[in-house]
Design an enzyme around this catalytic site. Sequence first.
Site, PDB file in Angstrom:
ATOM      1  N   CYS A   2       0.742  -1.122  -0.091  1.00 33.19           N
ATOM      2  CA  CYS A   2      -0.247  -0.060  -0.096  1.00 33.19           C
ATOM      3  C   CYS A   2       0.892   1.212  -0.200  1.00 33.19           C
ATOM      4  O   CYS A   2       2.207   1.187   0.370  1.00 33.19           O
ATOM      5  CB  CYS A   2      -0.827   0.235   1.358  1.00 33.19           C
ATOM      6  SG  CYS A   2      -1.994  -1.471   1.366  1.00 33.19           S
ATOM      7  N   GLY A   3       0.101   2.464  -0.060  1.00 34.95           N
ATOM      8  CA  GLY A   3       0.699   3.570  -0.117  1.00 34.95           C
ATOM      9  C   GLY A   3       0.235   4.336   1.126  1.00 34.95           C
ATOM     10  O   GLY A   3      -1.026   4.224   1.137  1.00 34.95           O
TER      11      GLY A   3
END
Length: 534
Positions: A2-3
């Site tokens: 994820c970011g």
Amino acid sequence: MCGILMYQNERSERKCLLGDYFIEFEGPEANNVDSIATKLASLHVDDVFIKECGYIVKRGPNYSGFKSVNKGKILLLSSVLSLRSPFTKQPIENDRFIIQYNGELYNDEIDASFNDTEFINNKLSQVLKDNVNENAIEEGIFNVIRSLNGEFAYNIIDTVTGKNYFGRDTIGKRSLSYCFIETTKELIVTSCNGSKIDDVYKKNFINCLNNVIYIYDSKSNEIIDTNFIIKSPYKVMEVVMENENEILALEDKLYLMLKESCHKRLVNIHPLGSKPTEKIDVGVLFSGGLDCSLITVLLCEIIIEKSLQDHFTLNLLNVAFENPRTSMQPDDVPDRKLGIKSSSEIIEKFPLVDIKFHKINVESEQYLKYKPIVLDLIYPKDTEMDLSIAIAFFFASKQSSLLNNKSSVLFSGLGADELFGGYHKFNNKSNEELIPELNKQINNIHDRNLNRDDKVIAINGVELRYPFLDEFVVEWSTSSVPLNLKRNKTILRSIARTKLLFRDISLEPKRAIQFGSKSAKMFDSKIKGTDKSS
């Protein structure tokens, strides 16, 4: 993978135009930089947050979630590359905590039907059930973070106390940085900050150290960095061992540990949308050298032993540059020749495993086109050496996504040189000189390599996994492998030769990727690796 992006602005005089929102962006038409930026601009979201979104959205092509808390004083964006069923949206929250998480966990309690983000959420919920005292709750948060086994970065907001807990794992395998401006009470926590933001933020960004549990206390407006996951840095064993039986036992142990490390990083890959009848494509950053070849062979052994031939394809990604200074073409560079040779040996030994060797050729025009993009991503790293390494990884992940079947996970042999003395500069050092060098290598790898590499690979929606940097492998290798087996990767070469039966691969000398792929000194023979790139 994820970011993570969080912007917190506690200025009392700030006119908050936002309400409390939760907006989802799913599918390629919605989950893209332009679409999200346009929507956030319409809500009068701060420009600095919108600019930072561009680095985060691309890390999670499956989904992005935006959340506004406390009338816009806290802004959150989480992007998701779903590699582990069931699909879990972020940010995720319970009665008290809001969680942003990036990484993969390998705790025994997480089975094939359980997502690791939900695992963290449940553990934090349990902290609230078990404790009523605020000090005990904070210690419970620390214990949850300390219990995590894997490669991860995180940001946890306690909505009751106004504290943020953020950081990276003990080794620092996922990128994370922060910007804290005390005078304006602003905090940014992000997976990738880039260089295209206002100087007032740009000059204040700091790459998070490994192992530190950072706390931002909004009430006292201070950053606390005195809490740790493990108490002390990794420290190498300082003795020499000559007993042959003891050495063989160590080789057996390391072989099994590396195999288990590869196994748990392989079998939990279930990309969103993949069907049980379809093979999953897994990539290996493959120069043909000892480290990546050893990882590839171990993956092949696992696939055969677990009867997973119909489940996985191994894509060996070999990057080579057209070097206009030397007139060298991609097929002529050392890593291309070695990659073909080593992959042929592995394919011959494992005919039942679906192995594909991919030539990723980078023309000089492509290098010049993407050079400013890579320099932007790796900021504040800006040397020629950082660029020449990062741009090779960038094209490996970019091109792997353009193959017929995308490899969303790439395996890397990073960590072998740091743990087992693979660098040439160690060869002539005495034991007394070698000890502090090895300690420095493994404890600084988060800043020297990992932060940079994660940024340029993840931007293409691809995740890196590091079998050599498994916590158990690192802890055991530093504390139990004697110095004489850590010169020129002696123990790894012996495993490749005697256990895996790859004699030629075991003899391959260390060659840095920037020289093997010829991404270094593309246009100027006099430039130094320490020079600032422009």
